[in-house]
Structures are given as C-alpha cells and as structure tokens.
Design an enzyme around this catalytic site. Structure first.
Site, mmCIF file in Angstrom:
data_model
loop_
_atom_site.group_PDB
_atom_site.id
_atom_site.type_symbol
_atom_site.label_atom_id
_atom_site.label_comp_id
_atom_site.label_asym_id
_atom_site.label_seq_id
_atom_site.Cartn_x
_atom_site.Cartn_y
_atom_site.Cartn_z
ATOM 1 N N LYS A 131 39.465 35.139 25.111
ATOM 2 C CA LYS A 131 38.221 34.716 24.462
ATOM 3 C C LYS A 131 37.092 34.570 25.480
ATOM 4 O O LYS A 131 36.013 35.140 25.318
ATOM 5 C CB LYS A 131 38.474 33.392 23.761
ATOM 6 N N GLN B 248 32.445 36.839 28.533
ATOM 7 C CA GLN B 248 31.771 37.316 29.744
ATOM 8 C C GLN B 248 31.314 38.754 29.595
ATOM 9 O O GLN B 248 30.219 39.126 30.021
ATOM 10 C CB GLN B 248 32.724 37.256 30.951
ATOM 11 N N LYS C 55 41.829 40.385 38.577
ATOM 12 C CA LYS C 55 40.740 40.950 39.388
ATOM 13 C C LYS C 55 39.449 40.450 38.735
ATOM 14 O O LYS C 55 39.417 40.134 37.548
ATOM 15 C CB LYS C 55 40.760 42.484 39.363
ATOM 16 N N GLY C 56 38.391 40.389 39.519
ATOM 17 C CA GLY C 56 37.137 39.801 39.025
ATOM 18 C C GLY C 56 36.570 40.530 37.827
ATOM 19 O O GLY C 56 36.766 41.728 37.642
ATOM 20 N N GLY D 164 33.245 39.095 36.092
ATOM 21 C CA GLY D 164 31.851 38.756 35.765
ATOM 22 C C GLY D 164 30.862 39.859 36.091
ATOM 23 O O GLY D 164 29.953 40.140 35.310
ATOM 24 N N GLU D 165 31.016 40.497 37.231
ATOM 25 C CA GLU D 165 30.025 41.488 37.659
ATOM 26 C C GLU D 165 30.180 42.808 36.901
ATOM 27 O O GLU D 165 29.191 43.379 36.449
ATOM 28 C CB GLU D 165 30.141 41.760 39.174
#
Lengths: 746, 327
Positions: free
Chosen positions: A641, A646, A709-710, A712-713
C-alpha cells in the site's frame, strides 16, 4: 525466502501513524507551543546582488508586540563562523549562506532580517514595516545568456576520479560515425520544492549551551552535528526533533539560513522562537531542482543497435555554494553501447543554492536520455519498446560488474501489456478519439540501490510490547510502518505490539532520509537488532526450559512473542516469561549495521518503467494524461500500500514536471515571478489519471537482508519523458523544453 | 497585513454610510481576493465593512429577466436550476473558475470586482502602475505570457481574470449598483475599463457604490452555447484564453450570435463584428473561421504571449463548433 516474509512483509498494512495524521494529532515543527513562545518572520531581500546600506527597524520596533528586529547590524556572532567573510569566493566550492553574517546580498529572497513578536500576525505586520536600503550590484541570473561561462565543478578539480568527471568509454563522441545519428538539446526549467508543509523551525535555548530545535529536516543527526559545529557546543547539547514531516523531497537535506536565523533570534530574545516560511519564501530559500541544459548526441546502426551516446549537461548553482547532482550517471549504465561519453558542468549565478529534489539529477537526465532514445527509435522506424529491449544490457557496462538483480525487461513487458501498447501507431498522429489525438509513450528510470550504516535500539517490555528507536525521519513514505513490519517479521512479535519511534536525535544513529536508502539502511539495522534480541532471549531460555540449552537461533522459532523448538513446536516459552524469570523490567538491545563488502562485487540499481497514454487537442494544445502504468523493480516490497502510494506520488510529480512546473524568473530583477500556487502549477486532481502500479517484487539479498531496493526516486525518474514521448506519438511535435504547456503545441 | 477596523453591515444603507464616511474603507464579502491582497500589502484598507450578511443573495426571475443578487455565491449560482436552464453558459463559466472551495466563498459581486492576477501587481517589490501609479508596467518588458493582446496601453497590459464576467458580457447582462445618489444600471460592457492612463482604476463603479446584483435578459442561446477555457492544467488555473460562445440557430442557419473572450484584455472582450458576421450564415467551420479572423483584428502580442494570436482564434472556432454541436 525467510518464511516470516510470507506473513507480514508485503502486507498492505495501514500506516501506523495514519490516524494521528488524519485527526491532526501528529505534531509538526511549527506545532510545538512551548511556554513563552515568540514568533519570527523573515524579511528577505528584493535585490539579487549588492550590499545592505541600512536596515531601518524603527517603525517595526514601535509596532505592537514586537520584541526584536535582528539583522547583520545587531545579530550576535555565531561562534562557529570564525572568519568574517561570507561566502567564500571563487564561484564554486564555497559553503552555505550564513544568516545575518554581513551586509552582502547574494540572491533575491535572501534573509536580511528576522522580526520577532508575541504573535505571528504582529510579527508579519512588523516585517512589512522594516525598510532596507541597498547598494545594488549588477547581477547575472539568466542561464541561457551565461551558459558559455559554465565551469568544471570544484569537486572534480579536487578529485579527478569523481563520478562527475568527464567520462569516456570507447570513444566519447563515437556516435558521430553512426549510420543514423541525432544531436538534440533539452532544457529543464527550475522546479521548486513545494511540499504541503512549509519549512518551519521552533528553536529553544534550554540553557546557554543547550539547544533544542523542532525542525523540518530529513535527518536529525546531521542537523544536530551541523548546529553543534555552528554554536561550538557539545553535540549531545543539541537536540533535534522532527517526528513528523509534512512532505519533503530533498529540501530537508540541507540546513538553510532561516534555521540559523531562528536560533540566533531565540538566543537574543531569550525565548523560544517559532519560524515558518511563507509559500513565496519557499521559492527563494530552501533549494530547488536546478535549471539544466542538456545535449545528447546519439547514434545507432540501421538494425537498431546503439553505437554511441554523448551526453552533456550544465546545471545551475549559486555564486557561493556548489551544488552538483548525478544527471548523467544513467547514460553510462542503462544501455549497451560501445561508445559513451558524459560531460558535466556548473553555471554559478546570482541565485540561491539548488538542492536535490526527488529523483535528483537522474530525473533531469532521464528526460534527455529517454527522449533521445525515443527520437532515434523513431528515426530508425523501430518501436521504442523493442528498441529498448534490443539495447538492454545484462551486466553493468559502466562498472563492468554483474547486476545484483535486474528485472527491467519484465517491467517493460508488463507495462507495455497493461497500457495497451499494441494500440499504438508507429507513425505519429495515427490514433484519434473524437477530436483528440491519442499517443502512447514510455520512459525508463533507474537509481542506485544504496544502503548506509545505521543503528537501532529495541526495548522488549514486561507486557510483551517492543519499542524500537532510530534517529531517522519519515518524510512521507511510511518509514515507521515499514520498520514495524520488518521488526515483526524478524522478531516474531505481531505488528500491533511494536512501536517504532523516530525523528529524534537522541535515538540511535541514522543518516538523512534521502536517496531511497532508508528501508535498506535502517531496515537492515532493525534486522540486526532483532537478531541480537533473539540471541539474548535464547540465552535466557534455558533458565525457563532446559530443552532450549545449547541451541542456535536457527533451531528456534520466534513467533507471536514465543520461542519454540522448530522440531518440536509444543516446547515453547513466552518472551515475557523470560523477563519475569530474570526479574527484568525490560530487555534493551542496541545493534548497528552496515553494508557488507560482498555487495561491492555487484552493481546495485533499482529500475522502473512508466507508460503513458495522453490525449492532445489539436486546436487548443491541451494535454490530458489519460492513463499511466508504472512498473518497478525495487526488490522485496515491504508494504504494497505505502509502496504503491510512493509510485503514485512520483508519477504525479512527473506529470507536473512534464506539463506544468516552471519557476519563471524576471532577469531584470533576478526575481521569480511565478511564486505562489496560483502561478506555479502542480497537478490538481483533475490532472491525475488512473495510475496502475505493478511491482516485480523479487528480493535482492545482495543489497540488504530484506531483499529491498530503493523506491522513492524511481517513482518519478522517467515519467516526464514517458509523457513527452506520448505527446510526440500523438501529435508529431517534439517539445524539448519543459514544461509542455498548450502554447507549445498549437 | 496592516491592522484594520471591522464593521458588519446589516443593511445596504448602513454599508454605504460606513464606506462614505471613511475614504480608506472597503467592502468585504467572500474575501477570496481581498484577503490575499491585504496579506501582501497590495491594498491596505483601515476599515473593512463586511457586507456578507446583507439580503442580496436572491436569485429570481421577473419580467423575462433573471436577477442574481450580488452576494449569491458562485457555487449557488452555478447550481441554480433557473440559471442552468436559461443561461447554461453562465453556469459553465462559473464552474470553470477557481476551485470548489473558493466558489463556495466567492460572491457574484466580488467575482466581477476581482483584481488582475498579473505577477507584477502581486509583488510589491516590482514595478506596477496598477498597484503604484508611476512605477511603470513590469509586464510590458517582463514576463507577459498571461497578458493582454487587446485594448492594453503602455501603462498596463494586465488582463481581467474572471470567467463569470466573460459569460455575463456575452449574455448582455446589466449591473445594478447603489451609491449615495441612488441606484443606477450599468451595461456589463461598460462596467470594466481599459487601462489607458489610469490602470489603477479597474471599473466605472464610483467610489462608495455597492453592487446590488446583475440582471440577465432572456435570449435564444440556451440550446447552443459553450464556455471554453484553455489553461495550463485541467482545473484551478486562470485562462490563457477563454471563449463564451452563444448561438441562436434555426434550420442550420445562425440567427444571432454572441462571442466574448477572457484572458485577452483588461476587461472581458466582446467581439461584436465577429458576431455580426455570423448572422445569416450556415453552421459551418468556414463561418466560424471567418468570424475568428475578424475577431483578431487589432490584436497584438508581446514577447511571451504571441501564442494567443493563434490560440484565441483556434479557441473561438472550437467554442463555436461545440456550441453548435458540430463536435
């Protein structure tokens, strides 16, 4: 896969602080009503360069409720700023602006004075009464007019191996000999940080050498260290609270002059000072995504194999501080090509310093790279999806290492299917819906899957609940929620018995929340702390039941607050009983965690792909984004969610980047003219179409023990070109200067 | 914001008296524009007279005229069945303006009187003849993407931002006002001024006068009208160009026409010649193109708003096509 992962990780659990936020119970930096509080309002410069001749505060000081008007004329000296000159010259390198340090003006909107009064309204009124006289110098704010003056960044001069240094693989400009080649220029305008919550600080000197700040920042520890240095006091004498952050996209990764202004004021008036910037001040004082010019030379053979890409970028920075970002990194590693070159330069201007803004340089760079990929695919008469797959690389050609994990192809395939790519016409303006031209476009995003070092404390209490603590902030992604889920998995305690406290510099070390690294960094520390806690519990278990003697953690199941023998689950003991047995009121564990060396053998990136369907009205130039499909390879998804949340936010930001956002400066004054939400547009609900989010959801255990692994970007990187490529497909018009407003399409 | 006195009026006469006694006083109703202007120090009334409780919010129909009280909320007017039935163009224009929240506060009178959104008008550190006569027009040589292509002067190139006013102009509305000398009626086209040498004066409303309401006469446009607003995002943005188009069509022939533009001049911009050119013409793209060509006579662009010279005629044609149900 760890069996615990099947239970809570990935569960779309509601945010642990959701209720606090929607009921208004969550406290933000400007909501701490300390006793005897006062209110500060910044008076900012109306010229772009020069010197302050005089600050006339007489009328302001006569105004009701005013306690002080502080400027360079009367401000106390900040002890950490030993030398008087600020900032350092020459142009790049430098250091952050120093509030009220001397009479120099370096940019329009710079803080010149702070008015402190007993109410916000009185302070704001008095701020209008402060008269400032200037001796004006000629300023340079026009990027296009000064482009020729761009310089090599100081960081490269100091370190030729810097990732920002000129790069060559094969021949930098090898594209020039290609059968099909294009040379294309792209412009990305200045975009301003405009989170809902305005930048705010409440500063309070509890003693002469003891400071507490409630500050909107992305890292409490880095801020603590910065203010300790500034005021030359022991680091433990500075306390930074940032428990709730109302959105931050990089603007909290730097300490800005208004923060020091409030701290100076609090020291001088001997009262707590609360300072919140106005929306207009947000355009001038707290960083922005810099105006960036890019040029791409790209070449391919007739069969569609890339033979070379040469990517140049010039980014804007201030005259006093160097800001760099990795605009060109993805060009080095995204596609297989024998010849790659990059060249990054900076243009210092009489403006305030930029700062990272979500998907920092990569989002800017991806606009150019992914547009150029679309342009050359069109020149080759090859479908852009096909073209990307043809030039896909199975290893990192930049670092010459295998990927830790890479599921970009899978993402592309899923995205193409879900957007209905098969309906796309290879020829522009080939599909219509009534009067509207219909187009489809795609863009790829990537960002390093970073992990840093952090420590986490956990306290198991006698009632079976567990409190975790970390200095990390939560700028919006739902960090506390994700950490509760990870802790629940790794300790074997249900989520409702776990609290994750954050945003306080008294808590264990954590870096800034930024660079999409928080889950990997702090989550790994949570895992390490849970492991240490389990070892302690197991050590205590034989006293309660001898059958636990001599066992390893792996032999024991930790679930719902009990230890049990994995081979004989009926042999179990509650965590709380272990505490009782030892007469302990709590069990306290502090553990740190850092990336392992093994991970250096791999190249670690997250990947995303965004597909857009847009409709363009040929007569009025209006663009409607009708649907976006976004697909991410971000390792294990801890919470479907908040992760989808994001991605939706990133896509929305990308729509703004593509179609709306632009801080326009009138260079005669060096001052922005679009500086409120009426003139500086971000998407409203009517601009945001249904956004479908898909995750590969395959773990990457090289990055961290959760396999994450990230995220947001990569949510925003590649969105803008997906939309502009779709506009080209709809209309045949290629707009290389963002944002694509209706006037550019008629 | 400067400190000010606050008075609440309970009847129109009381409001007029309060204003006439004090030169530095201003009426306030919804406050959606005035409060912003006060916060930024652009207007600095020492007294504000709150007229929001006056009984001027009625919407009625008498003698073939729709009467709308000046304090009727934008949202109330847009949702009113009489308005939707008789003048759907007005309802469309209202809904094209601002946001639902603002429409719930903003009144008809306030909407007509709202000030320009010119960037230079709103920044007290920049020149603006409208805000501070004699300081120069910041937009003339500055960022003028949103600015006028008709009726500007070298003193001011700002545009009037209202959508509702564009529709009221097209619908031949009249503004009913009351001042110390009694009531008078102002045809909508004469209500707003061109900037000329006095851009600081937006309208022909005299000092101390209060808008009581607007009146819209019956017409034959209800079936074929359209308000088209072209803007930088789908909602909540001021018009790059807007068009109020209304046609009376009988047997595919245009019997009567109204066209007004927003976002192009210091006042809502009526296109009388283009309207006349349509009368007696068949409903066709060619008729509309010809009208659009006539409409643009005398238009002149500046550095950043040249696009309006193309966007405006395109939008006129588009609005007429939608109004006539060609598309």
């Amino acid at each position: 896969m760890n069996r615990f992962f099947d239970k809570v990780i990935g569960d779309p659990m509601n945010r642990v602080d959701g209720k606090l936020k929607v009921t208004g119970a969550a406290r933000y930096s400007a909501e701490y009503q300390l006793p005897n509080i006062s209110y500060g309002v910044i008076v900012s410069s109306t010229i772009a360069k020069g010197r302050i001749r005089s600050v006339d505060a007489k009328a302001a000081l006569r105004s009701p409720g005013v306690i002080a008007v502080i400027s360079h004329e009367n401000a106390i000296r900040v002890p950490g700023w030993a030398d008087n000159e600020h900032p350092t010259e020459p142009p790049t390198g430098g250091r952050p602006l120093r509030a009220f340090h001397n009479n120099r003006v370096y940019s329009n909107g710079q803080p010149i004075a702070i008015v402190v009064a007993d109410t916000y309204e009185r302070a704001r009124h008095a701020a209008m009464l402060v008269k400032i006289e200037y001796d004006t110098d000629k300023h340079e704010t026009n990027f296009e007019a000064n482009k020729g003056k761009a310089v090599v960044p100081a960081v490269v001069k100091k370190n030729p191996k810097s990732g920002l240094a000129d790069y060559e693989r094969g021949q930098a400009e090898g594209y020039k000999t290609a059968a099909v080649k294009l040379e294309l220029e792209y412009v990305h305008p200045t975009e301003v940080h405009n989170p809902m919550e305005l930048q705010a600080i409440t500063a309070h000197w509890e003693a002469d050498d003891k400071l507490i700040v409630y500050d909107k920042v992305q890292g409490t520890k880095p801020t603590q260290q910065a203010f300790a240095n500034e005021w030359k006091i022991p680091v433990q004498n500075v306390k930074v609270i940032s428990e709730f952050v109302g959105g931050a996209f990089g603007n909290g990764l730097h300490n800005w002059p208004h923060e020091t202004a409030a701290i100076i004021a609090a020291k001088m008036v001997k009262r707590p000072v609360k300072l919140m910037l106005t929306r207009e001040q947000m355009f001038f004082m707290v960083g922005y995504r810099p105006y960036t010019w890019q040029k791409i030379g790209i070449g391919a053979d007739k069969d569609g194999k890339l033979t070379g890409i040469y990517h140049e970028a010039i980014g804007q920075t201030s005259s006093y501080e160097e800001f760099t970002e990795s605009t060109l990194q993805q060009t080095r590693m995204m596609y297989t090509s024998p010849n790659i070159g990059t060249k990054y330069r900076l243009l210092p201007l009489d403006v305030s310093t930029p700062i990272w803004m979500r998907g920092p340089g990569e989002a800017t760079g991806a606009f150019a790279l992914e547009s150029a990929m679309d342009e050359i695919a069109f020149a080759l008469n090859i479908d852009p999806v096909q073209f990307r797959l043809m030039n896909h690389t199975d290893t990192d050609p930049d670092k010459n290492l295998p990927w830790s994990t890479k599921y970009l192809k899978e993402c592309i395939q899923v995205g193409a299917e879900k957007i209905g790519w098969s309906k796309r016409s290879l020829k522009p303006a080939g599909v219509r819906s009534g009067e509207w031209l219909v187009g489809y476009g795609m863009g790829v995003g990537t960002f390093g899957a970073h992990r840093g070092a952090a420590a986490v404390r956990a306290k198991l209490l006698a009632n079976g609940t567990v409190v975790f603590q970390s200095a990390v902030t939560d700028i919006g992604p739902g960090t506390g929620t994700a950490m509760v889920q990870i802790a629940s998995e790794h300790l074997g305690v249900s989520p409702d018995k776990i609290t994750f406290q954050l945003g306080n510099s008294d808590f264990p070390q954590a870096p800034n929340q930024g660079g999409s690294a928080t889950v990997a960094t702090v989550g790994s520390a949570v895992v390490a702390t849970c492991k240490a806690m389990k070892e302690k519990l197991l050590g205590m278990a034989p006293a309660a039941d001898k059958r636990f003697a001599g066992l390893k953690v792996e032999d024991v199941t930790f679930d719902k607050g009990y230890l049990s023998l994995s081979r004989s689950p009926s042999v179990k003991v509650a965590f709380t009983d272990l505490l009782k047995k030892q007469n302990l009121s709590e069990l306290d564990v502090l553990q740190d965690s850092k990336p392992n060396q093994e991970a250096n053998k791999y190249s670690k990136y997250s990947f995303s792909v965004h597909f857009a369907e847009v409709h363009v009205h040929p007569a009025t130039g209006q663009v409607r984004v009708k649907k976006v499909v976004t697909c991410a390879d971000a390792g294990t998804i801890v919470n479907k969610k908040t992760a989808a949340n994001q991605m939706i936010g990133g896509v929305t930001g990308g729509i703004g980047m593509a179609l709306q956002e632009e801080a326009v400066m009138d260079h005669r004054f060096g001052r922005y003219v679009t500086k409120d939400f009426g003139d500086y547009h971000v998407p409203v609900h009517a601009d945001v179409p249904p956004i479908e989010v898909y995750f590969v959801n395959k773990p990457d255990y090289i990055v961290d023990p959760m396999g994450t692994k990230g995220l947001g970007e990569i949510a925003i990187i590649g969105v803008a070109p997906a939309i502009t490529n779709a506009i080209f497909n709809a209309t045949g018009k290629r707009i290389r200067e963002l944002p694509v407003t209706p006037d550019k399409l008629i | 914001m400067i400190q000010f006195q606050y008075t609440r009026a309970t009847e129109a006469r009381m409001a007029l008296d309060a204003i006439s006694k004090d030169q530095s006083s201003m009426f306030i109703a919804g406050g959606t524009n005035l409060v912003d202007l006060m916060k930024r120090g652009i207007v600095t009334p020492e007294r504000i007279v709150d007229i929001s409780r006056l009984p001027l919010n009625k919407i009625s129909y008498e003698g073939k005229v729709l009467k709308i009280g000046s304090l009727a909320l934008n949202s109330t007017v847009a949702e009113n069945k009489l308005v939707q039935h008789k003048h759907p163009l007005l309802a469309q224009a209202l809904n094209a303006g601002a946001s639902a929240q603002i429409r719930n506060m903003a009144t008809v009178g306030g909407n007509i009187l709202q000030r320009t959104r010119c960037h230079y008008f709103y920044d007290t550190s920049l020149p603006c003849n409208k805000r501070e006569p004699g300081t120069g027009c910041g937009a003339l040589e500055g960022f003028n993407r949103m600015h006028a292509i008709f009726g500007f002067s070298d003193k001011c190139i700002a545009v009037h931002p209202s959508d509702m006013s564009v529709a009221l102009l097209a619908l031949d509305a009249t503004v009913l006002v009351e001042g110390s000398k009694g009531q008078r009626r102002i045809p909508f086209g004469d209500f707003h001024r061109l900037p000329g040498d006095k851009p600081e004066i937006d309208t022909n409303l005299l000092p101390g006068e209060l808008i009581l309401g607007v009146e819209v006469p019956d017409n034959g446009f209800a079936k074929n009208s359209h308000y088209l607003k072209v803007r930088d995002r789908a909602s909540y943005a001021f018009a790059l160009v807007s068009v109020a188009a209304a046609l009376q069509i009988e047997k595919k022939v245009i019997k009567d026409a109204r066209i007004a533009l927003g976002g192009v001049a210091h006042k809502p911009w009526r296109l009388a010649e283009a309207e006349r050119s349509l009368i007696g013409k068949p409903v066709s793209e060619a008729s509309f193109q010809q009208a659009a060509l006539l409409a643009m006579q005398g238009a002149k662009g500046f550095k950043h708003n040249e696009f309006k010279l193309k966007l405006a005629p395109n939008s006129i044609v588009q609005a007429l096509k939608v109004a006539s149900r060609m598309v």
